[in-house]
Design a protein around this motif. Sequence first.
Motif, PDB file in Angstrom:
ATOM      1  N   GLU A 137      -0.308   7.866  -3.327  1.00  0.00           N
ATOM      2  CA  GLU A 137       1.222   8.142  -3.972  1.00  0.00           C
ATOM      3  C   GLU A 137       2.122   7.669  -2.525  1.00  0.00           C
ATOM      4  O   GLU A 137       2.959   6.974  -2.854  1.00  0.00           O
ATOM      5  CB  GLU A 137       1.724   9.684  -2.872  1.00  0.00           C
ATOM      6  CG  GLU A 137      -0.054  10.353  -4.583  1.00  0.00           C
ATOM      7  CD  GLU A 137      -0.048  12.035  -4.268  1.00  0.00           C
ATOM      8  OE1 GLU A 137       1.368  12.053  -2.515  1.00  0.00           O
ATOM      9  OE2 GLU A 137       0.261  12.872  -5.021  1.00  0.00           O
ATOM     10  N   ARG A 138       1.609   6.993  -1.505  1.00  0.00           N
ATOM     11  CA  ARG A 138       2.524   6.498  -0.301  1.00  0.00           C
ATOM     12  C   ARG A 138       2.311   5.111  -1.092  1.00  0.00           C
ATOM     13  O   ARG A 138       3.416   4.346  -0.576  1.00  0.00           O
ATOM     14  CB  ARG A 138       1.499   6.894   0.709  1.00  0.00           C
ATOM     15  CG  ARG A 138       2.365   5.510   2.154  1.00  0.00           C
ATOM     16  CD  ARG A 138       4.008   6.224   2.251  1.00  0.00           C
ATOM     17  NE  ARG A 138       4.395   5.487   3.114  1.00  0.00           N
ATOM     18  CZ  ARG A 138       4.885   4.904   3.735  1.00  0.00           C
ATOM     19  NH1 ARG A 138       6.375   6.027   3.241  1.00  0.00           N
ATOM     20  NH2 ARG A 138       6.327   4.732   4.802  1.00  0.00           N
ATOM     21  N   LYS A 142       4.719   4.848  -3.599  1.00  0.00           N
ATOM     22  CA  LYS A 142       5.918   4.829  -3.381  1.00  0.00           C
ATOM     23  C   LYS A 142       6.476   3.413  -2.299  1.00  0.00           C
ATOM     24  O   LYS A 142       8.205   2.944  -3.021  1.00  0.00           O
ATOM     25  CB  LYS A 142       6.503   5.660  -2.055  1.00  0.00           C
ATOM     26  CG  LYS A 142       7.360   6.391  -1.562  1.00  0.00           C
ATOM     27  CD  LYS A 142       7.557   7.297  -0.811  1.00  0.00           C
ATOM     28  CE  LYS A 142       6.789   8.852  -0.915  1.00  0.00           C
ATOM     29  NZ  LYS A 142       7.094   9.836  -0.345  1.00  0.00           N
ATOM     30  N   LYS A 193       9.523   0.985  -4.516  1.00  0.00           N
ATOM     31  CA  LYS A 193      11.164   0.690  -3.735  1.00  0.00           C
ATOM     32  C   LYS A 193      11.115  -1.167  -3.402  1.00  0.00           C
ATOM     33  O   LYS A 193      12.366  -1.608  -3.945  1.00  0.00           O
ATOM     34  CB  LYS A 193      10.687   1.265  -2.002  1.00  0.00           C
ATOM     35  CG  LYS A 193      11.133   2.183  -1.627  1.00  0.00           C
ATOM     36  CD  LYS A 193      11.043   2.591  -0.049  1.00  0.00           C
ATOM     37  CE  LYS A 193      10.791   4.125   0.524  1.00  0.00           C
ATOM     38  NZ  LYS A 193      10.749   4.941   1.313  1.00  0.00           N
TER      39      LYS A 193
END
Length: 311
Positions: A303-304, A307, A311
């Motif tokens: 998930e990180r 993310k 970005k």
Amino acid sequence: MRAQNRTNFHPATFFLLGIPGLEEVHIWISIPFCLVYLLALIGNCALIFIIKTDSSLHQPMYLFLSMLSLNDLMLSTTTLPKILSLFWFNDREINFKVCLVQIFFIHSLSTMESGFLLAMAFDRYVAICNPLRHSTILTHGVIMALSLAIVLRGVILLTPHPFLLSGLPYCKTNVIAHTYCEFMALIKLACANTRIYRLYGLILAFLTGGLDFMLIICSYVFILHAVFLLPSKTARAKTLSTCGSHVWAILVFYTPAFFSFITHRFGHSIAPHIHIFIANIYILIPPMLNPIIYGVKTKNIWERFLKIFKK
């Protein structure tokens, strides 16, 4: 290139042959090697960055994983640039002292990798068999002490390697039939009785990788015993899933390591190019696959990563 077979007890330079019999296709072999190296660099750098910047991942398992990633970066960088230089530019020459340094780093970093996998197994054992005391047993001080012990073990036990090799006479040839400098590959070039050196290497391999692997197996015996005492299948499956990534990392590292070790000492009938491919897999594949295994199978890391990617 003409192999230099003259009598030379202390050659200043050795020549790497690459993959014997496949010299004509070195440039094609370099393509997957280069891709593997790039994936290893990107994956491990991303993993270290994610663990460092996400405070929720500052747990023992992930801290050990970040150290494993750093170790993988160093291990692949120790060998791949020279291998690619050999494949692309026919740069076979390597200074004898540089060769000894490469041998030290390859073997010491491999020993450290085994140690970090053992530390991660210990973390899983405490988390599953003694969950209430996990945070009090594996404090940051204990984690740092374990990590320092793993690094010191790799440095201290493998420091004699280059000194032992530097004292041997090399009068057979100064051509190394390999893609990188390796302890057993250099031992074979010595024109002296190397039985004690081979025995030393065998004992050292058992005291590091062999012992680590047996301790990891023991930890998973206790883990499985604790898991099967859980009341429901759901709880058992959920608990075992926390070990999945680590089990895959163990298989990825130890399977080619054992094959490489066995073929070096007992696989005299195996074709040289197969042996060298196995030795390269041992060095190349774990650094590439470890970030993929943990990235895909660990929800927080995945998930990180998504993310950051968005970005």
